[in-house]
Write a protein that holds these residues in place. Structure first.
Motif, PDB file in Angstrom:
ATOM      1  N   ALA A 312     -32.229  29.904 -18.697  1.00 28.50           N
ATOM      2  CA  ALA A 312     -31.712  29.665 -20.225  1.00 28.50           C
ATOM      3  C   ALA A 312     -31.401  31.032 -20.558  1.00 28.50           C
ATOM      4  O   ALA A 312     -32.690  31.675 -20.440  1.00 28.50           O
ATOM      5  CB  ALA A 312     -32.735  28.942 -20.005  1.00 28.50           C
ATOM      6  N   LEU A 313     -31.166  30.778 -21.847  1.00 32.99           N
ATOM      7  CA  LEU A 313     -30.608  31.453 -22.623  1.00 32.99           C
ATOM      8  C   LEU A 313     -30.208  31.679 -24.119  1.00 32.99           C
ATOM      9  O   LEU A 313     -29.613  30.469 -24.277  1.00 32.99           O
ATOM     10  CB  LEU A 313     -29.816  32.450 -22.237  1.00 32.99           C
ATOM     11  N   ILE A 315     -29.347  32.666 -28.449  1.00 35.35           N
ATOM     12  CA  ILE A 315     -28.926  33.900 -28.839  1.00 35.35           C
ATOM     13  C   ILE A 315     -29.291  33.554 -30.317  1.00 35.35           C
ATOM     14  O   ILE A 315     -28.998  32.054 -30.170  1.00 35.35           O
ATOM     15  CB  ILE A 315     -27.471  33.530 -27.866  1.00 35.35           C
ATOM     16  N   GLY A 325     -21.480  34.149 -27.224  1.00 31.84           N
ATOM     17  CA  GLY A 325     -21.752  33.028 -26.171  1.00 31.84           C
ATOM     18  C   GLY A 325     -20.119  31.971 -25.722  1.00 31.84           C
ATOM     19  O   GLY A 325     -20.910  31.659 -24.572  1.00 31.84           O
ATOM     20  N   LEU A 328     -19.592  34.087 -22.014  1.00 30.08           N
ATOM     21  CA  LEU A 328     -20.286  33.532 -21.433  1.00 30.08           C
ATOM     22  C   LEU A 328     -19.606  32.581 -20.913  1.00 30.08           C
ATOM     23  O   LEU A 328     -19.734  31.993 -19.811  1.00 30.08           O
ATOM     24  CB  LEU A 328     -22.170  33.936 -21.329  1.00 30.08           C
ATOM     25  N   ARG A 332     -17.993  31.543 -16.696  1.00 26.79           N
ATOM     26  CA  ARG A 332     -18.091  30.457 -15.862  1.00 26.79           C
ATOM     27  C   ARG A 332     -18.184  30.683 -14.239  1.00 26.79           C
ATOM     28  O   ARG A 332     -18.402  30.149 -13.315  1.00 26.79           O
ATOM     29  CB  ARG A 332     -19.057  29.097 -16.213  1.00 26.79           C
ATOM     30  N   MET A 338     -23.890  32.581 -14.690  1.00 26.64           N
ATOM     31  CA  MET A 338     -23.618  31.957 -16.316  1.00 26.64           C
ATOM     32  C   MET A 338     -23.815  30.573 -16.397  1.00 26.64           C
ATOM     33  O   MET A 338     -23.565  30.211 -17.490  1.00 26.64           O
ATOM     34  CB  MET A 338     -22.342  32.504 -16.807  1.00 26.64           C
ATOM     35  N   MET A 342     -26.925  27.065 -22.719  1.00 22.40           N
ATOM     36  CA  MET A 342     -27.113  28.657 -23.611  1.00 22.40           C
ATOM     37  C   MET A 342     -27.500  27.142 -24.842  1.00 22.40           C
ATOM     38  O   MET A 342     -26.534  26.892 -25.634  1.00 22.40           O
ATOM     39  CB  MET A 342     -25.731  29.372 -23.315  1.00 22.40           C
ATOM     40  N   LEU A 536     -34.021  23.152 -24.329  1.00 19.51           N
ATOM     41  CA  LEU A 536     -33.256  24.476 -23.552  1.00 19.51           C
ATOM     42  C   LEU A 536     -33.759  23.093 -22.139  1.00 19.51           C
ATOM     43  O   LEU A 536     -33.451  22.810 -21.157  1.00 19.51           O
ATOM     44  CB  LEU A 536     -33.450  25.143 -23.146  1.00 19.51           C
TER      45      LEU A 536
END
Length: 586
Positions: A312-313, A315, A325, A328, A332, A338, A342, A536
């Protein structure tokens, strides 16, 4: 929130920050969290650091908890107590705050100091939030009176989210009585809820982050966190909250340095609970941040996501974070790495992130930061951040600067200041600061203006200057108009005001991005970071199955064949298909 509360929070945070630096100086502490380790409040005196304690053992529990955190991070703790605790247990056990000090000193032998803020919290310069809130509530109150009829019940003007609302006075009085009754009867959970959603959310977030209880079993989930775009106050508070919430959930937290560049070049390392100690009150970006977008680095980014096994990311940033974002997500289809959850946390002084009403850092840009040297002489010269030799300010917030500029103008005869603010193409900063500082005009990109509008503003200011008014303040967003620049407006006002007033120009620049975060940005960043990791976690725990599955519709047939008394859904009909038309000519 009522008028004056935010200003009182400013006074409290100023004192807590000062106490923190004092402890660092005299106790040689290297890591100290500015958040309180313990909070005594009337609504929940029985709840200590997120745990309910028995009537006879709260003193022992306090001591054990303080010993635990002392061993964990150093030699100092911070406690906050609210006066007039209403719970009889606390009053009978330890009748005053001095007994709590004696408890810590006698049982643990810790060197203890006490600070009673008292009426300091009531005084001082009002914060930007209180100025704006007071102005909005005053307008709404007058509107309510003008629209009222003899049958209209009395109301209380309040704020819900960012909108002014009117609440029945007697209902508000009843809720206040209900809070008092709930506390007297020991129904503390009800008392917390009756205080409102904001108070309840703040309390829940504090309970989650104030104590150290990492799970025994790890989740095997790696969450990366990064800052994108220009730095702003409150970013570090969001990082700290996200990291600690992730650790509480059992995740491994990874710090990505220097934004998408760092993600592409592998500048990734684990970040621990103690690594983010003290970050709440620090401005800027401790992780490092850059404006670079990921579009040209997608291959390298996907490789590092796989290399570091990132699940998980997070930002944190402004419009660049939003666009990054999005890039990204759009990648995918080509890069399966990816395909991870997020989240973008809005953090920019411009307050221009789509889908959000507030962004971290915007409140600090309007409020007090630290002024090193501002005098009448420095205020009357042009300020440009690009030339350090001409910089008369250091870490001065926009609102405080406007106050000083107005004071400088008031000390002279007939002076007008033209001030340029940041904000990109968003006029939030100029508008809110204009409302808080009492500007005569604020030029922004969203509200188009022409030379006739400028002429009307100049004429209006000239007429004002012919009275007892001795100062003027004009704000201009940096990108409000490509032709009517700050220099143009300055020259226009200077020329038209000859013999009536003189003008001075100030370009505040990047000083609006720095400084110590305000209580609002600390609190907002903390809550956003915590909620992000919780969301998340829920997403990563979800079972990955298709949203629609055709065979679920035929499951009732199994029940019918097993002689259950159920009915088959016949709402969907199958159309006749023509075989000849499908086959075509042979």
């Amino acid at each position: 929130m009522t008028i004056g509360t935010d200003s009182a929070l400013h006074r409290i945070i100023e004192v807590v920050d000062a106490i923190t630096t004092t402890a660092q100086r005299y106790l040689a502490l290297c890591r100290l969290c500015p958040g309180a380790d313990w909070v005594f409040i009337p609504e929940m005196p029985q709840m200590m650091a997120g745990r309910t304690i028995c009537a006879g053992g709260w003193q022992t529990y306090v001591c054990l908890y303080l010993q635990k955190i002392m061993r964990f991070r150093g030699n100092n703790t911070t406690g906050v107590s609210q006066k007039a605790l209403s719970f009889p247990l606390i009053q009978r056990a330890r009748g005053s705050r001095l007994n709590v000090i004696i408890l810590v000193t006698d049982r643990l032998g810790f060197d203890t100091r006490t600070t009673v803020l008292g009426h300091v919290q009531r005084g001082g310069t009002p914060s930007a939030f209180d100025r704006i809130l007071g102005s909005r509530m005053g307008v709404e109150a007058v509107m309510a009176l003008l629209e009222a009829t003899p049958e209209t019940p009395a109301c209380v003007v309040s704020l819900s989210g960012n909108q002014a609302v009117r609440l029945p006075l007697m209902e508000c009085v009843q809720v206040t009585k209900d809070v008092t009754a709930a506390m007297a009867e020991g129904r503390f959970e009800d008392a917390i809820k009756l205080r409102g959603k904001s108070f309840e959310n703040n309390w829940k977030t504090y309970k989650l982050l104030a104590h150290i209880n990492p799970p025994d079993v790890k989740s095997n989930i790696n969450v990366a966190i990064m800052n994108i775009g220009a730095p702003c106050a409150g970013m570090n508070a969001a990082v700290r909250s996200a990291v600690r919430m992730g650790i509480i959930q059992g995740h491994t937290m990874l710090a990505v340095h220097d934004g998408f560049d760092g993600l592409a070049h592998g500048q990734i390392e684990p970040i621990t609970w103690t690594s983010v100690a003290g970050w709440t009150g620090k401005g800027g970006s401790m992780l490092g941040t850059k404006r670079a977008l990921p579009g040209k680095m997608l291959e390298e980014i996907s490789q590092n996501i796989a290399k570091f096994n990132i699940h998980a990311l997070v930002i944190i940033g402004g419009f660049e974070a939003f666009v990054g974002g999005l890039e990204l997500v759009q990648a995918r289809e080509k890069y399966e790495e990816m395909c991870i959850p997020m989240v973008v946390i809005p953090a920019t002084v411009s307050n221009n992130v789509p889908g959000s009403d507030f962004s971290i850092g915007a409140d600090t840009a309007l409020n007090t930061i630290t002024a090193v040297s501002v005098s009448k002489q420095t205020c009357t010269h042009t300020v440009r951040t690009q030339k350090p030799s001409l910089m008369p300010f250091s870490n001065v917030s926009f609102l405080q600067t406007c106050d000083r500029i107005k004071q400088s103008a008031a000390g002279t005869k007939r002076r007008v200041f033209i001030v340029e603010t940041m904000g990109g193409y968003c006029g939030y900063l100029a508008t809110m600061a204009g409302l808080a500082a009492g500007a005569d005009a604020a030029y922004i990109y969203e509200d188009k203006f022409n030379i006739k509008d400028l002429e009307l503003n100049v004429e209006h200011l000239v007429e004002k200057m012919k009275t007892t008014v001795k100062r003027g303040l004009i704000l201009r967003n940096e990108n409000s108009n490509a032709n009517y620049t700050t220099d143009f407006i300055f020259n226009l006002y200077s020329e038209e005001g000859k013999g009536i007033f003189d003008c001075r120009k100030n370009v505040l620049g990047h000083m609006q991005q720095g400084g110590t975060p305000t209580p609002f940005d600390r609190n907002f960043g903390t809550k956003m970071g915590a909620k992000t990791v919780m969301w998340l976690t829920d997403k990563l725990k979800e079972h990955r199955i298709p949203k629609t599955q055709w065979w679920l519709k035929i499951r009732p047939i199994m029940k019918i064949l097993a002689k259950y008394d159920i009915k088959l859904d016949t709402s969907e009909h199958t159309d006749m298909e023509h075989v000849i038309n499908k086959r075509g000519d042979l």
